[in-house]
Design an enzyme around this catalytic site. Structure first.
Site, mmCIF file in Angstrom:
data_model
loop_
_atom_site.group_PDB
_atom_site.id
_atom_site.type_symbol
_atom_site.label_atom_id
_atom_site.label_comp_id
_atom_site.label_asym_id
_atom_site.label_seq_id
_atom_site.Cartn_x
_atom_site.Cartn_y
_atom_site.Cartn_z
ATOM 1 N N PRO A 157 -0.625 39.405 -57.685
ATOM 2 C CA PRO A 157 -1.902 39.452 -56.984
ATOM 3 C C PRO A 157 -3.063 39.162 -57.916
ATOM 4 C CG PRO A 157 -1.214 41.653 -57.553
ATOM 5 C CD PRO A 157 -0.115 40.748 -58.016
ATOM 6 N N GLY A 158 -3.999 38.371 -57.456
ATOM 7 C CA GLY A 158 -5.232 38.163 -58.201
ATOM 8 C C GLY A 158 -6.370 38.701 -57.352
ATOM 9 N N CYS B 193 -29.401 20.960 -58.307
ATOM 10 C CA CYS B 193 -29.784 19.768 -57.553
ATOM 11 C C CYS B 193 -28.620 19.189 -56.766
ATOM 12 C CB CYS B 193 -30.346 18.735 -58.522
ATOM 13 S SG CYS B 193 -31.769 19.393 -59.366
ATOM 14 N N TYR C 39 -12.281 34.632 -58.516
ATOM 15 C CA TYR C 39 -12.647 33.214 -58.463
ATOM 16 C C TYR C 39 -14.170 33.052 -58.440
ATOM 17 C CZ TYR C 39 -7.730 33.225 -57.447
ATOM 18 O OH TYR C 39 -6.379 33.453 -57.530
HETATM 19 C C1 LIG Z 1 -3.331 31.534 -57.855
HETATM 20 C C2 LIG Z 1 -1.982 32.109 -57.992
HETATM 21 C C3 LIG Z 1 -1.785 33.480 -57.803
HETATM 22 C C4 LIG Z 1 -2.871 34.426 -57.393
HETATM 23 O O1 LIG Z 1 -3.339 34.171 -56.113
HETATM 24 P P1 LIG Z 1 -4.254 35.254 -55.382
HETATM 25 O O2 LIG Z 1 -4.537 34.646 -54.066
HETATM 26 O O3 LIG Z 1 -5.485 35.432 -56.185
HETATM 27 O O4 LIG Z 1 -3.463 36.504 -55.271
HETATM 28 C C5 LIG Z 1 -0.512 33.987 -58.019
HETATM 29 N N1 LIG Z 1 0.504 33.179 -58.379
HETATM 30 C C6 LIG Z 1 0.356 31.853 -58.550
HETATM 31 C C7 LIG Z 1 1.514 31.043 -58.954
HETATM 32 C C8 LIG Z 1 -0.893 31.269 -58.347
HETATM 33 O O5 LIG Z 1 -1.033 29.961 -58.508
#
Ligand SMILES: *Cc1c(COP(=O)(O)O)cnc(C)c1O
Length: 401
Positions: free
Chosen positions: A261-262, A328, A357
């Site tokens: 998870p990010g 701009c 992000y």
């Molecule tokens: C971008 C990415 C994530 C994280 O995605 P989220 O939507 O931020 O959880 C995890 N694994 C891979 C391989 C990614 O490219």
């Protein structure tokens, strides 16, 4: 929300990124606890927010790291993530990145093509090593999200299809320099429906069973990231339901579940604070011009993403306005038709859900310095990245004048 935005603006200036570390911790733990009773590694996707202090905070809770460049691997190691919880993904890894990843003894490299597998094998052989690998499988599932962040269909550049994956696993098993220990998929980002994840899981679990049957011992079942968050009124996936669906799909497999998870961890823990410069009324539109811009937070311009925007400590009759920055480009906006009270110069606007992000996608376009980043923790605030100066911005050009 009771964050003292005004005093933070006075203390650190604007535009400013603010991250609530207590919230960050709660989000991480909600997911970790959902997997209770299963072997699991929550490998935080560094790209969502790569500030070293953010990574360090998560590492202190036991998080791993999902990296998509050797730079991110270095960040993870520097911030104290255990090397055996770090994985390296991405469709275009370079030789020097593969070599460093192997020398760093991270958990595994996630392969995205046959050509890349041969490259990794070649480099591992030169180093006289055995590369631990996983293969990113593309289960051909429609994740029902924005096309820019959907990655699980055949038209996507990511991963390999099932039959190819199988051939690659067999090749890897027979190579003295490859050790296939993981299987991986990631069908997209900002997922709000469980069904596509469940389907992908079932497909990849079947593949795992057929690999086990031919003695390929998959130990890590990596379900990728992509858990969605609430930007406005989205109904999101409950972490417990998520964990249970995965438990169900992998029943009897005895694997360590990994997830990446990010956004889920950082998005709602972050705020972007910006100051009003001017109000401007055109014949048809009201504009609020602020000191932050698309170079700081590009999601609205890039994906048409929605972020909730609120005035800080200003009341009055609200009317719709376009909130725009000084860059701009007509695409330089944070929101359109946002209901806001009358605003004066130096009033503050807070842009919500900006922790993922946001800063990581920022640039120096229009020769704008990157924002500072501040962490809030147990009632205290501290800088975790200084505001960039003009001198720092031009440093790599100056000597060539
Ligand atoms: C971008 C990415 C994530 C994280 O995605 P989220 O939507 O931020 O959880 C995890 N694994 C891979 C391989 C990614 O490219």
């Amino acid at each position: 929300m009771n964050i003292a935005f005004k005093s933070l603006a006075n203390k650190y200036g604007t535009p400013l990124y603010i991250y609530d570390f207590d919230s960050l911790q709660a989000r991480y733990l909600s997911l970790k606890e959902a997997f209770e009773g299963q072997k699991s590694i929550i490998a935080y996707a560094i790209k969502a927010n790569s500030n070293l202090s953010v990574i360090k905070r998560l590492a202190s809770l036991g998080a791993g790291a999902d990296c998509v460049s050797i730079g991110e691997v270095r960040r993870a190691l520097k911030a104290g993530v255990d090397r055996y919880k770090i994985i390296f993904s991405g469709v275009g890894k370079q030789d020097h990145e593969i070599q460093e990843a192997l020398e760093s003894e991270i958990l595994f490299i996630n392969l995205e093509s046959e050509a890349e597998m041969k490259r990794v094998e070649f480099i591992a052989k030169q180093l006289d090593k055995e590369a631990r690998i996983s293969i990113r499988v593309n289960p051909n599932i429609d994740a029902k999200t924005h096309p820019y962040i959907a990655t699980g269909l055949h038209e996507s550049k990511f991963g390999v299809e099932i039959d190819m994956a199988k051939r690659m696993y067999i090749y890897a098993k027979n190579s003295p320099h490859l050790n296939p220990i993981g299987i991986h998929f990631h069908i997209g980002s900002q997922l709000t429906q469980l069904e596509p994840i469940r389907e992908a899981c079932a497909i990849v679990a079947d593949l795992t069973r057929s690999l086990r049957a031919i003695d390929i011992d998959i130990k890590f079942f990596d379900i990728g990231g992509g858990l969605g968050v609430q930007y406005s009124d989205e109904i999101t996936i409950d972490p417990k339901a998520y964990a249970n669906a995965i438990k169900e799909a992998t029943k009897g497999l005895d694997v360590t579940i990994m997830c990446e998870p990010g956004r889920y961890i950082v998005a709602n823990s972050g705020y972007f604070l910006t100051k009003v410069l001017y109000e401007k009324q055109n014949p048809t539109h009201r504009f609020v011009i602020v000191d932050g811009a698309m170079n700081d937070l590009i999601r609205p311009s890039l994906y048409g993403a929605y972020h909730k925007i609120e005035a800080v400590e200003v009341v009055g009759e609200e009317s719709p306005a376009n909130v725009v920055g000084p860059v701009c480009e007509s695409g330089d906006f944070f929101g359109k038709g946002v209901y806001l009270p009358p605003l004066a110069p130096n009033d503050l606007l807070v842009i919500h859900s900006a922790g993922a992000y946001g800063f990581t996608m920022s640039s120096n376009y229009n020769t704008r310095n990157k924002s500072a980043e501040v962490a809030l923790e147990e009632g205290k605030d501290r800088v975790i990245r200084a505001r960039e100066s003009f001198e720092e911005l031009i440093r790599l050009e100056e000597e060539y004048l």
